[in-house]
Design an enzyme around this catalytic site. Structure first.
Site, PDB file in Angstrom:
ATOM      1  CG  HIS A 274     -12.258   1.456  -0.049  1.00  0.00           C
ATOM      2  ND1 HIS A 274     -11.480   0.479   0.500  1.00  0.00           N
ATOM      3  CD2 HIS A 274     -12.196   1.270  -1.395  1.00  0.00           C
ATOM      4  CE1 HIS A 274     -10.958  -0.261  -0.458  1.00  0.00           C
ATOM      5  NE2 HIS A 274     -11.371   0.197  -1.622  1.00  0.00           N
TER       6      HIS A 274
ATOM      7  CG  ASP B 238     -12.706   0.556   3.913  1.00  0.00           C
ATOM      8  OD1 ASP B 238     -13.507  -0.293   3.529  1.00  0.00           O
ATOM      9  OD2 ASP B 238     -11.668   0.866   3.286  1.00  0.00           O
TER      10      ASP B 238
ATOM     11  CD  GLU C 183      -5.497  -1.206  -6.729  1.00  0.00           C
ATOM     12  OE1 GLU C 183      -5.589  -0.280  -5.894  1.00  0.00           O
ATOM     13  OE2 GLU C 183      -5.702  -2.389  -6.446  1.00  0.00           O
TER      14      GLU C 183
ATOM     15  CD  GLU D 180      -4.012  -6.056  -5.174  1.00  0.00           C
ATOM     16  OE1 GLU D 180      -4.751  -5.088  -4.909  1.00  0.00           O
ATOM     17  OE2 GLU D 180      -4.395  -7.237  -5.148  1.00  0.00           O
TER      18      GLU D 180
ATOM     19  CG  HIS E 133      -4.915  -6.207  -8.865  1.00  0.00           C
ATOM     20  ND1 HIS E 133      -5.427  -4.938  -8.686  1.00  0.00           N
ATOM     21  CD2 HIS E 133      -5.521  -6.981  -7.939  1.00  0.00           C
ATOM     22  CE1 HIS E 133      -6.294  -4.955  -7.677  1.00  0.00           C
ATOM     23  NE2 HIS E 133      -6.362  -6.185  -7.213  1.00  0.00           N
TER      24      HIS E 133
ATOM     25  CG  ASP F  72      -2.646  -1.681  -3.192  1.00  0.00           C
ATOM     26  OD1 ASP F  72      -2.170  -0.700  -2.565  1.00  0.00           O
ATOM     27  OD2 ASP F  72      -3.853  -1.778  -3.485  1.00  0.00           O
TER      28      ASP F  72
ATOM     29  CG  ASP G  97      -7.654  -9.719  -5.842  1.00  0.00           C
ATOM     30  OD1 ASP G  97      -6.440  -9.825  -5.683  1.00  0.00           O
ATOM     31  OD2 ASP G  97      -8.276  -8.639  -5.756  1.00  0.00           O
TER      32      ASP G  97
ATOM     33  CG  ASP H 199      -6.511  -8.978  -1.979  1.00  0.00           C
ATOM     34  OD1 ASP H 199      -5.771  -8.807  -2.954  1.00  0.00           O
ATOM     35  OD2 ASP H 199      -7.611  -8.401  -1.846  1.00  0.00           O
TER      36      ASP H 199
HETATM   37  C1  XLS Z   1      -9.440  -4.848  -5.146  1.00  0.00           C
HETATM   38  C2  XLS Z   1      -8.559  -3.717  -5.013  1.00  0.00           C
HETATM   39  C3  XLS Z   1      -8.996  -2.640  -4.035  1.00  0.00           C
HETATM   40  C4  XLS Z   1      -8.247  -1.366  -4.278  1.00  0.00           C
HETATM   41  C5  XLS Z   1      -8.843  -0.172  -3.618  1.00  0.00           C
HETATM   42  O1  XLS Z   1      -9.102  -5.855  -5.727  1.00  0.00           O
HETATM   43  O2  XLS Z   1      -7.282  -4.202  -4.711  1.00  0.00           O
HETATM   44  O3  XLS Z   1      -8.861  -3.079  -2.730  1.00  0.00           O
HETATM   45  O4  XLS Z   1      -6.906  -1.459  -3.896  1.00  0.00           O
HETATM   46  O5  XLS Z   1     -10.144   0.036  -4.006  1.00  0.00           O
HETATM   47 CA    CA Z   2      -5.403  -3.087  -4.356  1.00  0.00          CA
HETATM   48 CA    CA Z   3      -6.694  -7.191  -4.718  1.00  0.00          CA
END
Ligand code: XLS
Ligand code: CA
Ligand code: CA
Length: 438
Positions: A102, A105, A233, A269, A272, A297, A308, A310
C-alpha cells in the site's frame, strides 16, 4: 546497502523433503516443471509489505510487541528507506518473485495532500532503484484509503465529496507508481466502503459513488496504458459491519451494473471467504466461472474466531482443494499468490518471518503438487462430468439453450411420462479420492 535485520540469513534454498533444516524449502522446488511449466511460474508468490515490514504486534488490548529498527527513527523518510532496505533483504533471503504494498506501507503520510504525493513518488523512486539489483518484482500496488481518520466514513463512498476527490487523487498517483514499478496488477480493497448503521446511510448514493470511482480507475488505466489487471478484493465485514464488496458473486453483480465486468477481476483472500461463510475454493471456482479470477491473497482465518486473523496457512486439505480449482481454472495468469498473512504477536524475532513464509510457501507448493496429480489423473473431473452426462443428449442441450419453449418441455415429458430416479452423489467416494492423494 548497509546491514539489515535479515543480513545474517543466507538465501532459503530447496533442500527436499528429507531435509531437517528449519530454514529450507522442503516442497517448493521453484524450477521443477509441473503441468508444463516451473512451479515458480504457477505459484507466483509475493511478500506483503504491510504484514512483514509494518506490523508491530499491537492489538486492541495491547501495545506493540514487535520492534524493528526503522520503527524508532524520528525522520520518517529515513525510516521508510531503512524499511525498504530491510524489505529487499527479506526478499533476497526468501527468494520469492514478487512483493505487494500500500502507499502507506512504503511512505509516511504527509502533512498535506501534496506532501503525501511527493513522499510517494520519492519512495517509489527509491524502490525502483532497489529493484534494479533485485530479482523480486511488483505483483500489485494499492492505496491505503482506510487507516487515516479522513477515511472513517469511507473513501469512494464517503458522504463528503472532498474525501472522494482526495481518494481519486491518491489512487491516480498510486496507479502511476504501480505502472512505473512494472506492477502486474492494481488492487482496490474497500477497507471502509460499507456502513455501520443504515440510520445514517444512503445505500443508493454510496453504491453509485463506488461505481463512479471504479469507472474512473478503469478510464485512467487505459489513459496511461497500464497493462496490468485491475482487481477488486471482496470482504464481507471488518472494519465496517457491512462491506459492499461482500463476496465474488456480489462484486460480479456490481461490475455488471456499471458495465465493468470485462475490465475488472477479483483478488480473493482465504480469510475473507471464510468470513463470508464460504470456502476459499468456492470463491475461486465462482470467480473462474464468471471469468473474473485475478489473484489470490494466501492466508487462513480461525473458525473459532469471527474476524480477520490473517494467519499463515497450515491446512493441507483446504489448500489442496483451492489449488485444484486454480488448476481447473487454467491458472492465475498475471495474478499470483500473495502472503497476506502476519506472524503472531509473540513471534517477535526477524527469524519468525522466515519460518512463517517458508511454511506458507511449502504449504502452497505441496498442495499444488497434490492438486496437479488429481488433475492429471482426471478421475475427479470424470466423475463430475458423468454426473451431468444427461445434459449431453440433444433434447436436453436444446432445453438448456432456450430452444425449447415451456409447453414443448411439458409435452415431451408428459408423452414419455418421465420418472426421474435419485442417484448417488458419491461424496464419500470423492472424499476418499482426495485423501488417497494427500
Ligand atoms: C484487509 C485486506 C487488505 C488488502 C489490501 O483485510 O486483506 O490487506 O488485501 O488492502
Ligand atoms: Ca487481502
Ligand atoms: Ca485480511
Amino acid at each position: 546497502m548497509g546491514q539489515s535485520i535479515f543480513s545474517s540469513f543466507p538465501v532459503v534454498e530447496y533442500k527436499g523433503t528429507e531435509s531437517t533444516s528449519d530454514l529450507a524449502y522442503r516442497w517448493y522446488d521453484a524450477d521443477r516443471t509441473v503441468l508444463g511449466k516451473p512451479l515458480r511460474e504457477h505459484l507466483r508468490f509475493a511478500v506483503a509489505y504491510w504484514h512483514s515490514l509494518v506490523m508491530n504486534g499491537s492489538d486492541p488490548f495491547g501495545a506493540p510487541t514487535i520492534n524493528r529498527p526503522w520503527m524508532n527513527r524520528t525522520d520518517a523518510m529515513q525510516a521508510a528507506q531503512d524499511k525498504a532496505d530491510a524489505a529487499f533483504d527479506l526478499f533476497r533471503v526468501l527468494d520469492l518473485p514478487f512483493y505487494t504494498f500500500h502507499d502507506r506501507d512504503i511512505t509516511p503520510d504527509g502533512e498535506t495532500l501534496r506532501e503525501s504525493i511527493t513522499n510517494l513518488h520519492t519512495m517509489s523512486d527509491y524502490l525502483a532503484k532497489k529493484m534494479e539489483s533485485s530479482k523480486t518484482r511488483l505483483l500489485w500496488g494499492t492505496a491505503n484509503l482506510f487507516s487515516h481518520p479522513r477515511f472513517m466514513s469511507g473513501a469512494a463512498t464517503n458522504p463528503d465529496p472532498e474525501v472522494f476527490a482526495y481518494s481519486a487523487t491518491t489512487i491516480k498517483h498510486c496507479m502511476d507508481v504501480t505502472k512505473k514499478l512494472g506492477g502486474e496488477n492494481y488492487v482496490l480493497w474497500g477497507g471502509r466502503e460499507g456502513y455501520e448503521t443504515l440510520l445514517n446511510t444512503s445505500l443508493k448514493r454510496e453504491l453509485e459513488q463506488m461505481g463512479r470511482m471504479l469507472t474512473l480507475v478503469v478510464e485512467y488505466k487505459h489513459k496511461i496504458g497500464f497493462s496490468g489487471q485491475i482487481l477488486l478484493e471482496p470482504k464481507p465485514k471488518e472494519p465496517t459491519v457491512h462491506q459492499y464488496d461482500f463476496d465474488t458473486a456480489t462484486v460480479f453483480g456490481f461490475l455488471k451494473r456499471f458495465g465493468l465486468e470485462n475490465e475488472v477481476k477479483v483478488n480473493l483472500e482465504a480469510n475473507h471467504a471464510l468470513l463470508a461463510g464460504h470456502t476459499f475454493e468456492h470463491e475461486i471456482a465462482t470467480a473462474a466461472d464468471l471469468g473474473i479470477l485475478g489473484s489470490l491473497d494466501i492466508n487462513r482465518g480461525d473458525p473459532l474466531l469471527g474476524w480477520d486473523t490473517d494467519q499463515f496457512p497450515t491446512d493441507l486439505y483446504s489448500m489442496t482443494l483451492a489449488m485444484y480449482h486454480v488448476i481447473q481454472a487454467g491458472g492465475l495468469g498475471r495474478g499470483g499468490m500473495n502472503f497476506d498473512a502476519k506472524v503472531r504477536r509473540q513471534s517477535t524475532e526477524p527469524e519468525d518471518l522466515l519460518h512463517a513464509h517458508i511454511g506458507g510457501v511449502d504449504m502452497c507448493a505441496r498442495a499444488f503438487l497434490i492438486a496437479a496429480k488429481i488433475h492429471e489423473e482426471g478421475r475427479l473431473a470424470d466423475i463430475v462430468d458423468e454426473r451431468y452426462a444427461g445434459w449431453n443428449l440433444p433434447e436436453n442441450k436444446a432445453m438448456l439453450a432456450g430452444k425449447e419453449p415451456p409447453e414443448a418441455i411439458a409435452a415431451r415429458s408428459e408423452e414419455r411420462n418421465i420418472n426421474p430416479q435419485p442417484r448417488s452423489g458419491r461424496q464419500e467416494q470423492l472424499e476418499n479420492l482426495i485423501n488417497r492423494h494427500l
